[in-house]
Enzyme design. Sequence first.
Site, PDB file in Angstrom:
ATOM      1  N   GLU A 184      23.428  77.770  74.483  1.00 32.57           N
ATOM      2  CA  GLU A 184      23.554  76.441  73.890  1.00 32.57           C
ATOM      3  C   GLU A 184      24.514  75.613  74.728  1.00 32.57           C
ATOM      4  O   GLU A 184      24.984  74.565  74.300  1.00 32.57           O
ATOM      5  CB  GLU A 184      23.988  76.516  72.433  1.00 32.57           C
ATOM      6  CG  GLU A 184      25.268  77.252  72.175  1.00 32.57           C
ATOM      7  CD  GLU A 184      25.681  77.198  70.712  1.00 32.57           C
ATOM      8  OE1 GLU A 184      25.849  76.098  70.191  1.00 32.57           O
ATOM      9  OE2 GLU A 184      25.832  78.279  70.098  1.00 32.57           O
ATOM     10  N   CYS A 208      23.688  79.792  68.273  1.00 33.72           N
ATOM     11  CA  CYS A 208      24.063  81.161  68.681  1.00 33.72           C
ATOM     12  C   CYS A 208      22.930  82.168  68.495  1.00 33.72           C
ATOM     13  O   CYS A 208      23.123  83.366  68.711  1.00 33.72           O
ATOM     14  CB  CYS A 208      25.288  81.608  67.899  1.00 33.72           C
ATOM     15  SG  CYS A 208      26.662  80.482  68.088  1.00 33.72           S
ATOM     16  N   HIS A 268      27.158  88.397  64.032  1.00 33.55           N
ATOM     17  CA  HIS A 268      27.556  87.328  64.954  1.00 33.55           C
ATOM     18  C   HIS A 268      29.002  86.995  64.600  1.00 33.55           C
ATOM     19  O   HIS A 268      29.329  86.809  63.421  1.00 33.55           O
ATOM     20  CB  HIS A 268      26.642  86.110  64.749  1.00 33.55           C
ATOM     21  CG  HIS A 268      27.192  84.867  65.375  1.00 33.55           C
ATOM     22  ND1 HIS A 268      27.531  84.806  66.707  1.00 33.55           N
ATOM     23  CD2 HIS A 268      27.501  83.640  64.851  1.00 33.55           C
ATOM     24  CE1 HIS A 268      28.011  83.611  66.978  1.00 33.55           C
ATOM     25  NE2 HIS A 268      28.010  82.879  65.879  1.00 33.55           N
TER      26      HIS A 268
END
Length: 384
Positions: A79, A111, A233
């Site tokens: 990103e 992400c 994450h």
Amino acid sequence: MDIGIDKLNFFTSDMYVDMGELAETRKEDPNKYLIGIGQKKQAVIPNSQDSVTLAANAAGKIVDDFERKNIDLILFGTESGVDSSKSAAVYLQGLLKINPQASGVELKQACFGLTAGIQLAMGHIMMNPNSRVLLVGSDIARYGINTPGEPTQGGGAVAMIMSAKPSILKINPGNAHLTKDIMDFWRPLYRKEALVDGKYSSREFIDFFDQTFNEYKERENLSTSDFDALIFHLPYTKMGLKALRIGLQGESKEVQQRLFDQFDASKQLNAEVGNLYTGSLYLSLISLLKKGKLKDNDLIGLFSYGSGAEGEFFTANTVPGFKSVLENLDISWLDNRRQVTVSEYEDIYKASLEFTDRNFLTGFKQDKSEFKFMGQTNQQRMYK
Ligand code: COA
């Protein structure tokens, strides 16, 4: 056919800022950053590194002559891409001298990009059993100096090679996925730094985890106690801990202890590096594989979240013998990084470059990494 991760590596810069020192400079209690957010060190990325070179430095260690010849697909999750048109995967193909028959694309959904790549690679390998796919998640996380997001910055890349008959991790088919059009974190094209509603993002993260985890368990007829580890994450390590606490509500003491201990191992490297965006979940995976108490065939649950937002829960099993394969994955160099002062970090941050049409050079001469971003001539990026 078993499909999964055959090789794995990660890279970040050789400089970091200490989070206790950053907190003191920002007139915060150090425990807010160290415990409340859960970060010890934050990687400081010089302007001679971008998402392409971070990826090349991570992938360079696992792409040997055999891989150069046999990789047939490059999937680049990011990103913080460097071009609106040309994909970072093509830059990577050139830098690593991967055979020109390989195809490559860049994948973007905050992400989530590398996780999307994993699912695409699964299908691709199923159709092409001899395929070797190079995947990377590479980013620089920037929120701005003296902003609430500052303690959750970082940067780096995780690279992996997926294939049939993997030697590290078998990825199980099936997943639980959720997409919802929300504005919890985003970066308009004109901005170098992300915009974030941190508290809202954190609530959505937990909700996405809760929904996908329960959906997955129901579909696959599994209970929480069947898992040997649950990893997340990790934009900052406390985020994963909050989600895990929700996931473990009502479980026995023994199950809670086991999964909290494994989570603790899985957050160690992230606490030392900071946010990698696309690579964060997979840095946590590396941390778990290297520092956790895993045995052959253990079941790992992985939760991926990309703001905006997409969430996915999927699982993988360790492949018998994975521990000896992972001896090749060196993480000791992280302890030899150079600590910079807060004022040095601020200078390095301010020297990060705007996108511009003019010619410029970066500080690449001071950068000891194998791959470096040298600057721009005639609106073309130059790499070394
Ligand atoms: N000792 C221990 N803990 C402390 C503390 C101290 N002295 N002072 C504060 N804390 C805790 C707070 O209680 C809070 O914990 P909680 O979240 O469990 O309640 C935590 O530290 C953070 O404090 P808070 O006041 O909420 O911090 P903040 O308003 O500065 O924001 C974030 C923190 C994480 C929301 C902010 O850094 C952010 O938005 N980061 C970006 C997140 C992101 O990238 N999201 C999108 C991707 S998923």
